[in-house]
Design a protein around this motif. Structure first.
Motif, PDB file in Angstrom:
ATOM      1  N   THR A 168     -11.160  -2.070 -17.256  1.00  0.00           N
ATOM      2  CA  THR A 168     -11.846  -2.022 -15.966  1.00  0.00           C
ATOM      3  C   THR A 168     -10.997  -2.719 -14.920  1.00  0.00           C
ATOM      4  OG1 THR A 168     -14.033  -2.298 -14.921  1.00  0.00           O
ATOM      5  CG2 THR A 168     -13.162  -4.182 -16.141  1.00  0.00           C
ATOM      6  N   GLU A 169     -11.359  -2.527 -13.654  1.00  0.00           N
ATOM      7  CA  GLU A 169     -10.550  -3.087 -12.572  1.00  0.00           C
ATOM      8  C   GLU A 169     -10.862  -4.556 -12.303  1.00  0.00           C
ATOM      9  OE1 GLU A 169      -9.413  -2.004  -7.913  1.00  0.00           O
ATOM     10  OE2 GLU A 169     -11.217  -1.163  -8.841  1.00  0.00           O
ATOM     11  N   GLY A 170     -12.125  -4.918 -12.393  1.00  0.00           N
ATOM     12  CA  GLY A 170     -12.515  -6.300 -12.127  1.00  0.00           C
ATOM     13  C   GLY A 170     -12.439  -6.701 -10.673  1.00  0.00           C
ATOM     14  N   ALA A 171     -12.539  -5.717  -9.761  1.00  0.00           N
ATOM     15  CA  ALA A 171     -12.390  -6.027  -8.334  1.00  0.00           C
ATOM     16  C   ALA A 171     -13.235  -5.104  -7.465  1.00  0.00           C
ATOM     17  CB  ALA A 171     -10.920  -5.916  -7.925  1.00  0.00           C
ATOM     18  N   TYR A 172     -14.367  -4.625  -7.999  1.00  0.00           N
ATOM     19  CA  TYR A 172     -15.123  -3.612  -7.264  1.00  0.00           C
ATOM     20  C   TYR A 172     -16.622  -3.828  -7.457  1.00  0.00           C
ATOM     21  CZ  TYR A 172     -15.025   0.863  -4.769  1.00  0.00           C
ATOM     22  OH  TYR A 172     -15.115   1.860  -3.826  1.00  0.00           O
TER      23      TYR A 172
ATOM     24  N   GLN B 245      -8.505   3.311  -0.858  1.00  0.00           N
ATOM     25  CA  GLN B 245      -7.736   2.773  -1.965  1.00  0.00           C
ATOM     26  C   GLN B 245      -6.920   3.889  -2.621  1.00  0.00           C
ATOM     27  OE1 GLN B 245     -10.035   0.808  -5.006  1.00  0.00           O
ATOM     28  NE2 GLN B 245      -8.238  -0.175  -5.910  1.00  0.00           N
ATOM     29  N   THR B 246      -5.719   3.549  -3.035  1.00  0.00           N
ATOM     30  CA  THR B 246      -4.812   4.512  -3.661  1.00  0.00           C
ATOM     31  C   THR B 246      -5.428   5.141  -4.903  1.00  0.00           C
ATOM     32  OG1 THR B 246      -2.916   3.214  -2.890  1.00  0.00           O
ATOM     33  CG2 THR B 246      -2.514   4.787  -4.657  1.00  0.00           C
ATOM     34  N   ASN B 247      -5.169   6.429  -5.097  1.00  0.00           N
ATOM     35  CA  ASN B 247      -5.599   7.164  -6.292  1.00  0.00           C
ATOM     36  C   ASN B 247      -7.117   7.250  -6.442  1.00  0.00           C
ATOM     37  OD1 ASN B 247      -2.954   7.660  -7.051  1.00  0.00           O
ATOM     38  ND2 ASN B 247      -2.827   5.834  -8.340  1.00  0.00           N
TER      39      ASN B 247
ATOM     40  N   ASP C  11      -4.606   1.362  -9.671  1.00  0.00           N
ATOM     41  CA  ASP C  11      -3.605   2.423  -9.483  1.00  0.00           C
ATOM     42  C   ASP C  11      -2.868   2.790 -10.765  1.00  0.00           C
ATOM     43  OD1 ASP C  11      -2.077   0.162  -9.661  1.00  0.00           O
ATOM     44  OD2 ASP C  11      -1.062   0.386  -7.743  1.00  0.00           O
ATOM     45  N   SER C  12      -2.974   1.966 -11.808  1.00  0.00           N
ATOM     46  CA  SER C  12      -2.332   2.304 -13.088  1.00  0.00           C
ATOM     47  C   SER C  12      -3.344   2.397 -14.222  1.00  0.00           C
ATOM     48  CB  SER C  12      -1.264   1.258 -13.447  1.00  0.00           C
ATOM     49  OG  SER C  12      -1.834  -0.027 -13.601  1.00  0.00           O
ATOM     50  N   ILE C  13      -4.619   2.523 -13.886  1.00  0.00           N
ATOM     51  CA  ILE C  13      -5.647   2.439 -14.933  1.00  0.00           C
ATOM     52  C   ILE C  13      -5.637   3.651 -15.857  1.00  0.00           C
ATOM     53  CG2 ILE C  13      -7.615   3.495 -13.696  1.00  0.00           C
ATOM     54  CD1 ILE C  13      -9.227   0.959 -14.705  1.00  0.00           C
ATOM     55  N   ILE C  14      -5.329   4.852 -15.335  1.00  0.00           N
ATOM     56  CA  ILE C  14      -5.230   6.030 -16.199  1.00  0.00           C
ATOM     57  C   ILE C  14      -3.928   6.028 -17.005  1.00  0.00           C
ATOM     58  CG2 ILE C  14      -4.972   8.548 -16.211  1.00  0.00           C
ATOM     59  CD1 ILE C  14      -7.137   8.714 -14.111  1.00  0.00           C
ATOM     60  N   PRO C  15      -2.756   5.800 -16.375  1.00  0.00           N
ATOM     61  CA  PRO C  15      -1.525   5.750 -17.185  1.00  0.00           C
ATOM     62  C   PRO C  15      -1.583   4.738 -18.320  1.00  0.00           C
ATOM     63  CG  PRO C  15      -0.976   5.897 -14.862  1.00  0.00           C
ATOM     64  CD  PRO C  15      -2.462   5.699 -14.930  1.00  0.00           C
ATOM     65  N   ASN C  16      -2.189   3.585 -18.087  1.00  0.00           N
ATOM     66  CA  ASN C  16      -2.226   2.569 -19.134  1.00  0.00           C
ATOM     67  C   ASN C  16      -3.255   2.882 -20.216  1.00  0.00           C
ATOM     68  OD1 ASN C  16      -0.116   1.056 -18.196  1.00  0.00           O
ATOM     69  ND2 ASN C  16      -1.376  -0.322 -16.977  1.00  0.00           N
TER      70      ASN C  16
ATOM     71  N   GLU D 261      -3.208   4.114   2.800  1.00  0.00           N
ATOM     72  CA  GLU D 261      -3.685   3.735   1.475  1.00  0.00           C
ATOM     73  C   GLU D 261      -3.298   2.303   1.128  1.00  0.00           C
ATOM     74  OE1 GLU D 261      -2.111   7.801  -0.205  1.00  0.00           O
ATOM     75  OE2 GLU D 261      -3.500   6.909  -1.670  1.00  0.00           O
ATOM     76  N   PHE D 262      -4.149   1.663   0.328  1.00  0.00           N
ATOM     77  CA  PHE D 262      -3.917   0.293  -0.113  1.00  0.00           C
ATOM     78  C   PHE D 262      -4.193   0.198  -1.610  1.00  0.00           C
ATOM     79  CE2 PHE D 262      -4.894  -0.002   4.373  1.00  0.00           C
ATOM     80  CZ  PHE D 262      -3.940  -0.908   4.839  1.00  0.00           C
ATOM     81  N   SER D 263      -3.563  -0.765  -2.257  1.00  0.00           N
ATOM     82  CA  SER D 263      -3.692  -0.921  -3.708  1.00  0.00           C
ATOM     83  C   SER D 263      -5.062  -1.430  -4.122  1.00  0.00           C
ATOM     84  CB  SER D 263      -2.615  -1.877  -4.243  1.00  0.00           C
ATOM     85  OG  SER D 263      -1.328  -1.352  -4.033  1.00  0.00           O
ATOM     86  N   THR D 264      -5.694  -2.266  -3.303  1.00  0.00           N
ATOM     87  CA  THR D 264      -6.980  -2.863  -3.659  1.00  0.00           C
ATOM     88  C   THR D 264      -8.029  -2.545  -2.600  1.00  0.00           C
ATOM     89  OG1 THR D 264      -6.628  -4.974  -2.504  1.00  0.00           O
ATOM     90  CG2 THR D 264      -5.729  -4.771  -4.740  1.00  0.00           C
ATOM     91  N   PRO D 265      -9.300  -2.537  -2.980  1.00  0.00           N
ATOM     92  CA  PRO D 265     -10.355  -2.281  -2.000  1.00  0.00           C
ATOM     93  C   PRO D 265     -10.450  -3.365  -0.929  1.00  0.00           C
ATOM     94  CG  PRO D 265     -11.296  -2.900  -4.126  1.00  0.00           C
ATOM     95  CD  PRO D 265      -9.841  -2.677  -4.347  1.00  0.00           C
ATOM     96  N   ASP D 266     -10.186  -4.602  -1.298  1.00  0.00           N
ATOM     97  CA  ASP D 266     -10.247  -5.696  -0.312  1.00  0.00           C
ATOM     98  C   ASP D 266      -9.262  -5.460   0.829  1.00  0.00           C
ATOM     99  OD1 ASP D 266     -12.165  -6.956  -1.777  1.00  0.00           O
ATOM    100  OD2 ASP D 266     -10.839  -8.473  -2.651  1.00  0.00           O
TER     101      ASP D 266
END
Length: 266
Positions: free
Chosen positions: A76-80, A176-178, A119-124, A194-199
């Motif tokens: 999970t992202e832990g930031a949403y 947010q990206t992706n 942004d890397s949650i699917i590749p990982n 686009e930005f890497s994080t929602p914040d």
């Protein structure tokens, strides 16, 4: 060994209210050991729906059997928030922490939580860093070409625009990206940043770098409510993508089937 359990009622505060949950406790020795816990879409009625799903999920703690089985790593992202976040001890919290734990109990699985950037949650996932994604991820045809999805555990609900009070859903739009929101703005010919994080998307509106943010309503609504009138929801709601499901590798049919059955029971 068979243990006798009693029901305890616990409460947990969330941005959309306080939720009571039923949890089995061992009558003679307190809380039984379950497992090692290391813990995007979308609102109007979504907040209420989220609360109802959470209450229904946690009620199953009273009847779900705890089994020793394979360990499943949940990414999970832990930031949403309120979907997923981190507490002061870097433990995963939020709606999806509760839902994920409930699904693992229903399926008889031992689950651990892994934090990964969005942004890397699917590749990982594909690389094997964890076994499933539970991060508010909308089911889309594009993502389904790379990974498989379980049945949805949360229905489709609208994305919203956030801007400074008096602003509009036009001009430079941050996302947010992706995300499905970034894809929507790009495909509609909008001016996307686009930005890497929602914040960072929210900060871009506050700084004037962007005119508005397009994101999940469940994420934006608490931010507006806590802004003291600085920010506002503007423009029309936008429906993008399908419901929210867990992402799994295309080769993990057994895990998908186990989670599908747990979601159906929930």
């Amino acid at each position: 060994k068979s243990l006798r359990y009693c029901n305890a009622v616990l409460t947990q505060k969330y941005p959309f209210g306080t939720v009571s949950k039923v949890k089995p406790v061992q009558c003679s020795k307190g809380v039984p050991a379950h497992r090692s816990v290391q813990r995007r879409t979308n609102v109007p009625t979504g907040v209420n729906a989220m609360k109802k799903i959470l209450v229904a999920s946690l009620a199953l703690f009273a009847t779900a059997s705890v089994a020793t089985a394979d360990t499943v790593r949940l990414g999970t992202e832990g930031a949403y928030m309120p979907w997923n976040g981190l507490d002061d001890n870097n433990e995963v919290i939020g709606f999806e922490r509760e839902v994920g734990d409930a699904l693992c109990d229903i399926a008889g699985l031992t689950c651990e939580w892994v934090i990964n950037d969005w942004d890397s949650i699917i590749p990982n996932l594909v690389a094997g860093n964890y076994d499933a994604i539970i991060a508010g991820m909308s089911i889309t045809a594009e993502r389904d070409e790379v990974i498989d999805f379980t049945a949805e555990y949360y229905p489709p609900s609208p994305s919203l625009y956030l801007a400074l009070a008096g602003g509009s859903a036009s001009g430079v739009i941050a996302a947010q990206t992706n995300t499905i929101q970034a894809g929507y703005v790009a495909e509609s010919g909008g001016d996307l940043i686009e930005f890497s994080t929602p914040d960072e998307t929210i900060a871009a509106v506050r700084s004037g770098e962007a005119d508005a943010v397009l994101a999940d309503g469940d994420y934006l609504t608490p931010i507006v409510e806590e802004s003291g009138g600085e920010l506002a929801i503007v423009g029309d709601s936008v429906y993008i993508g399908g419901g929210v499901g867990m992402g799994v590798r295309e080769t993990d049919g057994d895990l998908k089937a186990a989670m599908d059955a747990a979601i159906e029971q929930m």
